[in-house]
Scaffold this active site. Structure first.
Site, PDB file in Angstrom:
ATOM      1  N   GLU A 235      -6.007   3.075   3.231  1.00  0.00           N
ATOM      2  CA  GLU A 235      -6.615   3.662   4.419  1.00  0.00           C
ATOM      3  C   GLU A 235      -8.015   4.206   4.144  1.00  0.00           C
ATOM      4  OE1 GLU A 235      -5.434   3.375   7.289  1.00  0.00           O
ATOM      5  OE2 GLU A 235      -3.303   2.963   7.016  1.00  0.00           O
TER       6      GLU A 235
ATOM      7  N   ASP B  15       0.847  -1.183   0.000  1.00  0.00           N
ATOM      8  CA  ASP B  15       0.000   0.000   0.000  1.00  0.00           C
ATOM      9  C   ASP B  15       0.888   1.240   0.000  1.00  0.00           C
ATOM     10  OD1 ASP B  15       0.866  -0.747   2.543  1.00  0.00           O
ATOM     11  OD2 ASP B  15      -1.143  -1.078   3.297  1.00  0.00           O
TER      12      ASP B  15
END
Length: 371
Positions: A125, A66
């Site tokens: 997120e 990520d």
């Protein structure tokens, strides 16, 4: 390649989901120095997909990292602290990216028998990049879809050199929770002429505490947390609006649905009891991270024999991760990697031990060779 320098450069430019423009540009610059004739690099929104051909491929092995940061004001005092005021890599994605780049370099310099793909995924997120990225791969570039996929997440509470995972459920189903209440404001001296949303929000907050204790099977597990409550404007005006912000975590999709139904019933009762309007927004919803059992056992056996590595079987956690969209569709595995920090994930003072960069790419590359 100096992974510490790269990690620190990335740490300085945290960007939130689908706004990782500088991050993508920096990643492209680093990757362009890695013999570009040996790999294919594809852009997807603010992310990247890198593929390295194997010399006799039978399958494609994937790694996912990520790349987004968090809206947190950094308080580490580091000389390479965030240059973006109010934003920070407080979840370790800068470490994740540096590891992925180190792994990519080794894959290019020493190709595997099998093909390898590295996904630099934005928006973990929020609002969630895994689901749309996977959908795009399946529809537009099925040749880039891995046959098996791996990922890690740093664990500040574990010492350096530790990896931890388990077969089956690792992380929970998660959902954001935003509840807005709208009543009638007015002068504090005339409360009978108003519908006070500060009081209504307080009542709803207390009722939400019964959702798990009185509506979830004690042998199951769930969490409903309200982390923020706001109402009103000044001290002598009765609040016309209020807002609760929180999160829901469950171990099964069925429990998630049950918890949401109960929350909606409580909101309807607040509407009736306090003569107001209540709206609910569940925001980003993430699937549970459910590790493939064969991959988990294979990885743990490998890690237990790897020099300098302590492998442990972890417990399931109520942590949320959109990697669950991959585990739902592909044989996948995520594991914790210790970075020994005094402060935890999403903390403004998180300082992961950069020593993980010295060994993790090679540890992963050697495992990929065995796949």
């Amino acid at each position: 390649m100096d992974l510490i320098q790269i990690r620190r450069a990335l740490h300085e430019i945290p960007e939130i989901g689908f706004q990782e423009v500088k991050t993508q540009s920096y990643l492209k610059k680093i990757i362009s120095q890695m013999a570009p004739d040996r790999l294919e690099l594809v852009e997807w929104r603010t992310g990247l997909v890198a593929k390295v051909k194997g010399h006799s491929p039978e399958k494609t092995i994937g790694w996912r990292t990520d790349i987004d940061g968090l809206p947190i004001r950094e308080e580490t005092g580091l000389p390479f602290a965030s240059h973006h005021e109010g934003y920070m890599h407080a979840c370790g994605h800068d470490i994740h990216m540096a590891i992925a780049l180190g792994l990519l370099e080794q894959l290019i310099e020493h190709p595997l028998a099998n093909d390898a793909v590295i996904l630099f995924q934005p928006a973990e997120e929020g609002p969630g990049g895994a689901e749309p990225l996977l959908a795009w791969l399946e529809q537009e570039r099925p040749d880039l879809v891995p046959d098996e996929l791996f990922a890690l997440h740093i664990a500040p509470e574990l010492p350096l050199g530790t990896v931890a995972t388990k077969p089956g459920l690792l992380f929970a189903n998660t959902s954001e929770l935003f509840i807005d209440l709208h009543g009638k404001g007015g002068h504090a001296a005339f409360p009978h002429q108003t519908r006070d949303m500060a009081v209504a929000a307080a009542a709803l907050l207390m009722q939400l505490q019964t959702v798990v204790s009185r509506n979830v099977d004690p042998m199951d597990s769930a969490v409903v947390t309200v982390g923020k409550m706001s109402a009103g404007t000044v001290q002598n005006i009765i609040a016309e609006r209020s807002r609760l912000e929180g999160t829901i975590r469950t171990l099964t999709p069925e429990s998630m649905e049950s918890v949401k139904q109960r929350i909606e019933a409580l909101c309807r009762s607040i509407e009736t009891g306090y003569e107001c309007q209540v709206s609910i927004d569940y925001g980003a919803n993430y699937r549970q991270v459910d590790n493939n059992e064969q991959l988990a056992e294979s990885f743990l056996r490998y890690a237990q024999d790897a020099p300098g590595i302590q492998a442990i079987r972890s417990k399931a956690a109520m942590t949320g991760e959109d990697f669950g969209y991959f585990t739902e569709r592909l044989p996948s595995l995520m594991f914790w990697a210790g970075v020994g920090s005094d402060y935890g994930l999403h903390h403004a003072k998180l300082i992961p031990d950069e020593g993980i960069l010295a060994y993790m790419p090679t540890f992963l590359y050697d495992y990929f060779k065995k796949r």
